[in-house]
Design a protein around this motif. Structure first.
Motif, mmCIF file in Angstrom:
data_model
loop_
_atom_site.group_PDB
_atom_site.id
_atom_site.type_symbol
_atom_site.label_atom_id
_atom_site.label_comp_id
_atom_site.label_asym_id
_atom_site.label_seq_id
_atom_site.Cartn_x
_atom_site.Cartn_y
_atom_site.Cartn_z
ATOM 1 N N VAL A 93 -44.675 -13.456 -62.608
ATOM 2 C CA VAL A 93 -44.365 -14.891 -62.648
ATOM 3 C C VAL A 93 -44.177 -15.348 -64.084
ATOM 4 O O VAL A 93 -43.219 -16.058 -64.423
ATOM 5 N N ALA A 94 -45.083 -14.916 -64.966
ATOM 6 C CA ALA A 94 -44.978 -15.281 -66.385
ATOM 7 C C ALA A 94 -43.707 -14.714 -67.001
ATOM 8 O O ALA A 94 -43.028 -15.391 -67.787
ATOM 9 N N LEU A 95 -43.381 -13.474 -66.661
ATOM 10 C CA LEU A 95 -42.158 -12.861 -67.195
ATOM 11 C C LEU A 95 -40.922 -13.638 -66.744
ATOM 12 O O LEU A 95 -40.053 -13.962 -67.564
ATOM 13 N N GLY A 96 -40.828 -13.932 -65.461
ATOM 14 C CA GLY A 96 -39.672 -14.676 -64.951
ATOM 15 C C GLY A 96 -39.537 -16.042 -65.589
ATOM 16 O O GLY A 96 -38.452 -16.447 -66.005
ATOM 17 N N MET A 97 -40.661 -16.750 -65.699
ATOM 18 C CA MET A 97 -40.618 -18.075 -66.324
ATOM 19 C C MET A 97 -40.261 -17.967 -67.795
ATOM 20 O O MET A 97 -39.506 -18.803 -68.319
#
Length: 108
Positions: A93-97
């Motif tokens: 999630v952090a990577l995508g955001m």
């Protein structure tokens, strides 16, 4: 809409929601499912998630877009790859955001 009609609508929708969520539980209570059915039901969460995510990745601006300019799609694919590799949630999630935020900041 008057208050009585609004209250009736809320109660009716609550009833419909309760019925659709509880009917399978009540119908299957006390039954033993076959191994085939258990394997089938194990795939339901991933299928629902894919059905929710796919339109957001493939149509971020309301039109079908699989090109290089679709940052959301590429961020989603990177997040998916990390999720498969790590079996984690917060990292992907952090990577995508982060990818979407960086692309929007640097690419406009």
């Amino acid at each position: 809409m008057d208050d009585a009609k609004a209250c009736l609508t809320i109660v009716a929708m609550a009833g419909v929601t309760y019925l659709t969520r509880s009917a399978p539980l009540l119908a299957l209570a006390g039954r033993t499912l076959s191994p085939w059915a258990i394997r089938l039901l194990a795939h339901v969460p991933a299928s629902v998630l894919a059905a929710l995510v796919a339109p957001a990745l493939l149509r971020p601006d309301g039109r079908f877009d699989v090109g290089l300019g679709n940052v959301v799609l590429w961020a989603g694919l990177a997040a998916f790859a990390l999720a498969v590799r790590t079996r984690g949630f917060f990292g992907p999630v952090a990577l995508g955001m982060g990818i979407v935020a960086a692309a929007r900041y640097f690419l406009g």
